[in-house]
Design a protein around this motif. Structure first.
Motif, PDB file in Angstrom:
ATOM      1  N   ILE A  60      41.233  37.902  42.964  1.00  0.00           N
ATOM      2  CA  ILE A  60      41.461  37.869  41.515  1.00  0.00           C
ATOM      3  C   ILE A  60      42.905  38.256  41.165  1.00  0.00           C
ATOM      4  CG2 ILE A  60      40.837  38.997  39.352  1.00  0.00           C
ATOM      5  CD1 ILE A  60      37.951  38.939  40.245  1.00  0.00           C
ATOM      6  N   PRO A  61      43.461  39.370  41.694  1.00  0.00           N
ATOM      7  CA  PRO A  61      44.873  39.643  41.386  1.00  0.00           C
ATOM      8  C   PRO A  61      45.812  38.561  41.913  1.00  0.00           C
ATOM      9  CG  PRO A  61      43.790  41.627  42.197  1.00  0.00           C
ATOM     10  CD  PRO A  61      42.842  40.500  42.429  1.00  0.00           C
ATOM     11  N   LEU A  62      45.512  38.030  43.096  1.00  0.00           N
ATOM     12  CA  LEU A  62      46.368  36.970  43.626  1.00  0.00           C
ATOM     13  C   LEU A  62      46.316  35.718  42.762  1.00  0.00           C
ATOM     14  CD1 LEU A  62      45.770  37.228  47.492  1.00  0.00           C
ATOM     15  CD2 LEU A  62      47.773  37.948  46.179  1.00  0.00           C
ATOM     16  N   SER A  63      45.131  35.396  42.254  1.00  0.00           N
ATOM     17  CA  SER A  63      45.027  34.223  41.379  1.00  0.00           C
ATOM     18  C   SER A  63      45.751  34.460  40.060  1.00  0.00           C
ATOM     19  CB  SER A  63      43.554  33.887  41.122  1.00  0.00           C
ATOM     20  OG  SER A  63      42.902  34.955  40.452  1.00  0.00           O
ATOM     21  N   ALA A  64      45.723  35.725  39.555  1.00  0.00           N
ATOM     22  CA  ALA A  64      46.471  36.035  38.333  1.00  0.00           C
ATOM     23  C   ALA A  64      47.967  35.883  38.564  1.00  0.00           C
ATOM     24  CB  ALA A  64      46.146  37.454  37.865  1.00  0.00           C
ATOM     25  N   LEU A  65      48.435  36.337  39.732  1.00  0.00           N
ATOM     26  CA  LEU A  65      49.858  36.177  40.052  1.00  0.00           C
ATOM     27  C   LEU A  65      50.206  34.708  40.255  1.00  0.00           C
ATOM     28  CD1 LEU A  65      50.377  39.164  42.524  1.00  0.00           C
ATOM     29  CD2 LEU A  65      51.137  38.995  40.142  1.00  0.00           C
ATOM     30  N   ALA A  66      49.323  33.972  40.920  1.00  0.00           N
ATOM     31  CA  ALA A  66      49.589  32.551  41.141  1.00  0.00           C
ATOM     32  C   ALA A  66      49.610  31.772  39.829  1.00  0.00           C
ATOM     33  CB  ALA A  66      48.533  31.961  42.086  1.00  0.00           C
ATOM     34  N   ALA A  67      48.780  32.212  38.856  1.00  0.00           N
ATOM     35  CA  ALA A  67      48.747  31.518  37.559  1.00  0.00           C
ATOM     36  C   ALA A  67      49.963  31.840  36.708  1.00  0.00           C
ATOM     37  CB  ALA A  67      47.471  31.899  36.798  1.00  0.00           C
ATOM     38  N   LEU A 126      39.343  33.627  35.604  1.00  0.00           N
ATOM     39  CA  LEU A 126      37.886  33.583  35.431  1.00  0.00           C
ATOM     40  C   LEU A 126      37.280  32.433  36.210  1.00  0.00           C
ATOM     41  CD1 LEU A 126      35.382  34.694  34.016  1.00  0.00           C
ATOM     42  CD2 LEU A 126      35.891  33.194  32.081  1.00  0.00           C
ATOM     43  N   LEU A 127      37.956  31.266  36.200  1.00  0.00           N
ATOM     44  CA  LEU A 127      37.445  30.116  36.947  1.00  0.00           C
ATOM     45  C   LEU A 127      37.442  30.403  38.443  1.00  0.00           C
ATOM     46  CD1 LEU A 127      36.503  27.183  36.967  1.00  0.00           C
ATOM     47  CD2 LEU A 127      38.899  26.483  37.040  1.00  0.00           C
TER      48      LEU A 127
END
Length: 421
Positions: A158-165, A28-29
């Protein structure tokens, strides 16, 4: 029973659907930051493009006006307006005030025009307009492309940030699992951070491992102390027991013998706890008639209790000596710290010991039995060594010992034996 793979998938699904997790907060951020950047850049580009279009349109309109005024042929003056009634009212007003002016007219949504006007030396007004439709279409196409590519970028980011998180989230979950295992009593659990870079998660992991090492060292020291004290007391205690038996019969002798028996029981409990802590105890399992074993244990305690047998198998495979030890401790604890009547019930492979006192303290229900605590008022409310020994022996024979309070008052200790093959 669900397979480990199914349980893992179920747990992973719950984690993915937990919108309050750190993963989705990071996503979200990132999404909010990307949207903010895209909106800011989009507004700046839109405003800059609009201003340039207006300046270029005004320049073209002024050039067209000058060309029309200086031309001698009639064809060159096509589109020239010298009547204030035929030009926009605002343009006429601005020309009268400033001598010249340009105005963007969007009254026709599909054919906007840029007007340029001048006040002639004789006081008449002259104006001309140029078509701004190509500029409008170009700006709309630019805005549309910016929206499209911004959404496409978000769909990728957004999907890449979810995977990175997922990597820091996985490490944090490992730390949480290790902390839960330590809280449950598995002091050998470690996060095993390895040689990762020294970030904040690594620091937390190292701290949890250090805490577990410290707790394990303290527990081992306590276990060694308990075993050493019990063994050191055993030899002089045997001499004290023998000496007490040789005393002449009297009221004082009975008192001494009673205290010696209490001390002997305490030392035996300490020795038993030390063996349980060391993990050297092994169950001697064999088939036994469960109601008979429970009734024999109740008889050996010499304490009154209501005994009832329900439906279920009469024979179970267990260690009768350890089962007798567990039941004796539960029955004695019910009489010592509870109130009558005490009830012992056998149902299937479950044995329940209930009293009608004030119930178990909240600390026991929350944390389980803890050694060296009693219910004596002068020593604070608790449960002594008896329940600690009972819990340890229950683990040895593969049974579960649960503690609860009845709704209408009283404590209930429930021993569930494993079912035979």
């Amino acid at each position: 029973m669900a397979s480990p793979r199914t349980l893992f998938d179920s747990r992973a699904g719950r984690i993915m659907l937990n919108w309050r997790s750190l993963r989705w907060k990071i996503v979200l951020l990132v999404a909010a930051a990307c949207c903010g950047i895209a909106l800011t850049v989009g507004l700046l580009v839109h405003h800059s493009t609009y201003e340039r279009s207006m300046n270029d349109g005004a320049a073209k309109a002024y050039i067209a006006l000058d060309t029309a005024l200086s031309a001698q042929s009639g064809s060159a003056t096509d589109g020239l307006t010298q009547s204030s009634g035929e030009m926009p009212t605002d343009l006429a007003r601005m020309v009268r005030e400033h001598g010249s002016a340009a105005l963007y007219d969007e009254s026709d949504e599909y054919r906007p025009r840029m007007w340029a006007g001048k006040r002639m030396p004789d006081g008449h007004l002259a104006a001309i307009s140029v078509d701004m439709t190509p500029d409008q279409l170009s700006r709309r196409a630019l805005d549309r492309h910016m929206r499209t590519y911004s959404l496409a970028a978000l769909a990728v980011i957004i999907p890449l940030s979810a995977l990175a998180a997922e990597l820091p989230n996985r490490r944090l979950r490992r730390v949480a699992r290790t902390a839960r295992r330590i809280a449950a009593g598995d002091l050998a659990a470690r996060t095993e951070v390895g040689g990762r870079a020294g970030d904040e998660i690594t620091e937390i992991s190292v701290t949890v491992d250090s805490m577990a090492d410290s707790l394990q060292d303290r527990l081992r020291s306590e276990q060694r102390f308990t075993a050493d004290v019990a063994h050191e007391l055993r030899t002089p205690l045997m001499g004290l027991v023998t000496s007490a038996e040789l005393l002449p019969e009297s009221e004082a002798t009975d008192l001494v013998r009673d205290r010696v028996r209490v001390l002997r029981t305490l030392v035996e409990d300490l020795l038993e706890i030390s063996r349980l802590d060391a993990g050297v105890e092994r169950a001697d399992l064999r088939p036994v008639a469960l109601p008979d074993v429970v009734l024999d244990s109740l008889s050996r305690t010499g304490l009154a209790a209501r005994f009832a047998v329900g439906a279920g198998p009469a024979v179970v495979e267990t260690d009768p000596r350890r089962l007798d030890r567990i039941l004796a401790n539960l029955i004695v604890n019910a009489h010592r710290h509870g109130a009558g009547p005490v009830e012992v019930t056998v149902e299937d492979t479950t044995i329940a010991v209930r009293d009608h006192g004030s119930g178990f303290p909240d600390s026991l229900l929350a944390d389980g039995p803890q050694r060296f605590r009693t219910a004596a008022a002068e020593r604070g409310r608790g449960h002594g060594l008896g329940l600690t020994v009972a819990s340890g022996q229950a683990q040895v024979i593969g049974a579960s010992l649960l503690f609860s309070n009845a709704a209408d008052g009283g404590a209930i200790a429930t021993l569930r034996l494993p079912k035979s093959g």
